[in-house]
Design a protein around this motif. Structure first.
Motif, PDB file in Angstrom:
ATOM      1  N   GLU A  11     -18.701 -76.521  51.414  1.00 51.08           N
ATOM      2  CA  GLU A  11     -19.887 -77.458  51.022  1.00 51.08           C
ATOM      3  C   GLU A  11     -21.560 -77.093  51.515  1.00 51.08           C
ATOM      4  O   GLU A  11     -21.314 -76.385  52.395  1.00 51.08           O
ATOM      5  N   TRP A  12     -22.103 -77.292  50.658  1.00 54.62           N
ATOM      6  CA  TRP A  12     -23.735 -76.979  50.861  1.00 54.62           C
ATOM      7  C   TRP A  12     -24.338 -78.188  51.063  1.00 54.62           C
ATOM      8  O   TRP A  12     -24.597 -79.350  49.759  1.00 54.62           O
ATOM      9  N   LYS A  13     -25.005 -78.822  51.971  1.00 53.80           N
ATOM     10  CA  LYS A  13     -25.353 -80.125  52.279  1.00 53.80           C
ATOM     11  C   LYS A  13     -26.704 -80.020  51.767  1.00 53.80           C
ATOM     12  O   LYS A  13     -27.403 -79.155  51.731  1.00 53.80           O
ATOM     13  N   SER A  14     -27.132 -81.423  51.463  1.00 53.36           N
ATOM     14  CA  SER A  14     -28.405 -81.542  50.886  1.00 53.36           C
ATOM     15  C   SER A  14     -29.549 -81.369  52.196  1.00 53.36           C
ATOM     16  O   SER A  14     -29.106 -81.393  53.307  1.00 53.36           O
ATOM     17  N   SER A  15     -30.701 -80.802  51.616  1.00 54.30           N
ATOM     18  CA  SER A  15     -31.693 -80.405  52.813  1.00 54.30           C
ATOM     19  C   SER A  15     -31.447 -78.910  53.295  1.00 54.30           C
ATOM     20  O   SER A  15     -32.140 -78.573  54.302  1.00 54.30           O
ATOM     21  N   TYR A  16     -30.077 -78.361  53.278  1.00 54.07           N
ATOM     22  CA  TYR A  16     -29.930 -77.029  53.786  1.00 54.07           C
ATOM     23  C   TYR A  16     -30.677 -75.823  52.893  1.00 54.07           C
ATOM     24  O   TYR A  16     -30.482 -76.189  51.709  1.00 54.07           O
ATOM     25  N   GLN A  17     -30.962 -74.990  53.480  1.00 48.57           N
ATOM     26  CA  GLN A  17     -30.983 -73.660  52.823  1.00 48.57           C
ATOM     27  C   GLN A  17     -29.877 -72.726  53.122  1.00 48.57           C
ATOM     28  O   GLN A  17     -29.257 -72.659  53.937  1.00 48.57           O
ATOM     29  N   MET A  22     -24.168 -76.977  39.744  1.00 44.23           N
ATOM     30  CA  MET A  22     -23.862 -77.316  40.859  1.00 44.23           C
ATOM     31  C   MET A  22     -22.792 -78.644  40.564  1.00 44.23           C
ATOM     32  O   MET A  22     -23.084 -79.492  39.759  1.00 44.23           O
ATOM     33  N   THR A  23     -21.609 -78.605  41.310  1.00 43.11           N
ATOM     34  CA  THR A  23     -20.665 -79.724  41.346  1.00 43.11           C
ATOM     35  C   THR A  23     -20.829 -80.485  42.514  1.00 43.11           C
ATOM     36  O   THR A  23     -21.052 -79.895  43.790  1.00 43.11           O
ATOM     37  N   PHE A  24     -21.173 -81.661  42.454  1.00 44.89           N
ATOM     38  CA  PHE A  24     -21.537 -82.367  43.727  1.00 44.89           C
ATOM     39  C   PHE A  24     -20.339 -83.078  44.298  1.00 44.89           C
ATOM     40  O   PHE A  24     -19.403 -83.324  43.711  1.00 44.89           O
ATOM     41  N   ALA A  25     -20.441 -83.225  45.792  1.00 44.36           N
ATOM     42  CA  ALA A  25     -19.313 -83.618  46.449  1.00 44.36           C
ATOM     43  C   ALA A  25     -18.844 -84.899  46.300  1.00 44.36           C
ATOM     44  O   ALA A  25     -17.585 -85.360  46.036  1.00 44.36           O
ATOM     45  N   ILE A  79     -27.948 -84.702  47.501  1.00 49.71           N
ATOM     46  CA  ILE A  79     -26.438 -84.707  47.409  1.00 49.71           C
ATOM     47  C   ILE A  79     -25.795 -83.429  47.795  1.00 49.71           C
ATOM     48  O   ILE A  79     -26.359 -82.326  47.560  1.00 49.71           O
ATOM     49  N   ASP A  80     -24.625 -83.781  48.542  1.00 52.87           N
ATOM     50  CA  ASP A  80     -24.116 -82.584  49.026  1.00 52.87           C
ATOM     51  C   ASP A  80     -23.326 -81.894  47.952  1.00 52.87           C
ATOM     52  O   ASP A  80     -22.802 -82.380  46.803  1.00 52.87           O
ATOM     53  N   VAL A  81     -23.123 -80.460  47.833  1.00 53.28           N
ATOM     54  CA  VAL A  81     -22.642 -79.579  46.689  1.00 53.28           C
ATOM     55  C   VAL A  81     -21.396 -79.059  47.082  1.00 53.28           C
ATOM     56  O   VAL A  81     -21.150 -78.522  48.172  1.00 53.28           O
ATOM     57  N   SER A  82     -20.224 -79.163  46.312  1.00 54.26           N
ATOM     58  CA  SER A  82     -19.194 -78.659  46.385  1.00 54.26           C
ATOM     59  C   SER A  82     -18.762 -77.614  45.965  1.00 54.26           C
ATOM     60  O   SER A  82     -17.705 -76.702  46.262  1.00 54.26           O
ATOM     61  N   LYS A  83     -19.596 -76.891  44.922  1.00 53.87           N
ATOM     62  CA  LYS A  83     -19.249 -75.896  44.358  1.00 53.87           C
ATOM     63  C   LYS A  83     -20.553 -75.474  43.432  1.00 53.87           C
ATOM     64  O   LYS A  83     -21.201 -76.227  42.965  1.00 53.87           O
TER      65      LYS A  83
END
Length: 133
Positions: A67-73, A93-96, A43-47
């Motif tokens: 935003e912090w995309k899923s599978s990203y470092q 983590m707060t999810f997008a 899941i992408d993370v917004s916070k």
């Protein structure tokens, strides 16, 4: 190769912020950590926020492009006098999607560590750390 986004968390715990809600002194230590956080939640993370104890305030880690995309470092740096997290750090983590939140407990920060955050089949937070040599 996985894409990287940049987030830098420096010593934002000023002397005023070094006390817990009860007004007691917080033990600190000098740190210089260059770590990598990896989002394997699906899941992408917004916070993204961290704290050193249950009764401490959350400190936000800025996300490039919000935003912090899923599978990203993401490289994360911490430097200066930081609170000692006696039971490990908490990462929230707060999810997008839907603004739901999850908290990872007992996370151990270390210089050179790759910290992978994931969710198990029951959607419970799990994490692992690989330390580079």
């Amino acid at each position: 190769m996985k894409k990287r986004i940049l987030a830098i968390f420096l010593a934002v715990f000023a002397a005023v912020g070094m006390t817990a809600c009860g007004g007691k002194e917080v033990e600190t230590q000098e740190v210089d950590y260059d770590m990598t956080f990896e989002n394997q939640t699906g899941i992408d993370v917004s916070k993204l926020e961290i704290r050193y104890a249950e009764d401490a305030d959350w400190s936000e880690i800025a996300l490039t492009d919000g935003e912090w995309k899923s599978s990203y470092q993401m490289p994360v740096s911490m430097a200066g006098q930081m609170p000692v997290a006696k039971d490990g750090w908490q990462v929230q983590m707060t999810f997008a999607e839907g603004n739901s939140r999850k908290v990872w407990d007992g996370v151990e920060f270390a210089d050179g560590a790759v910290l992978t955050f994931a969710l198990d089949e029951d959607m419970d937070p799990i994490w692992r750390s690989l330390c580079s040599i």
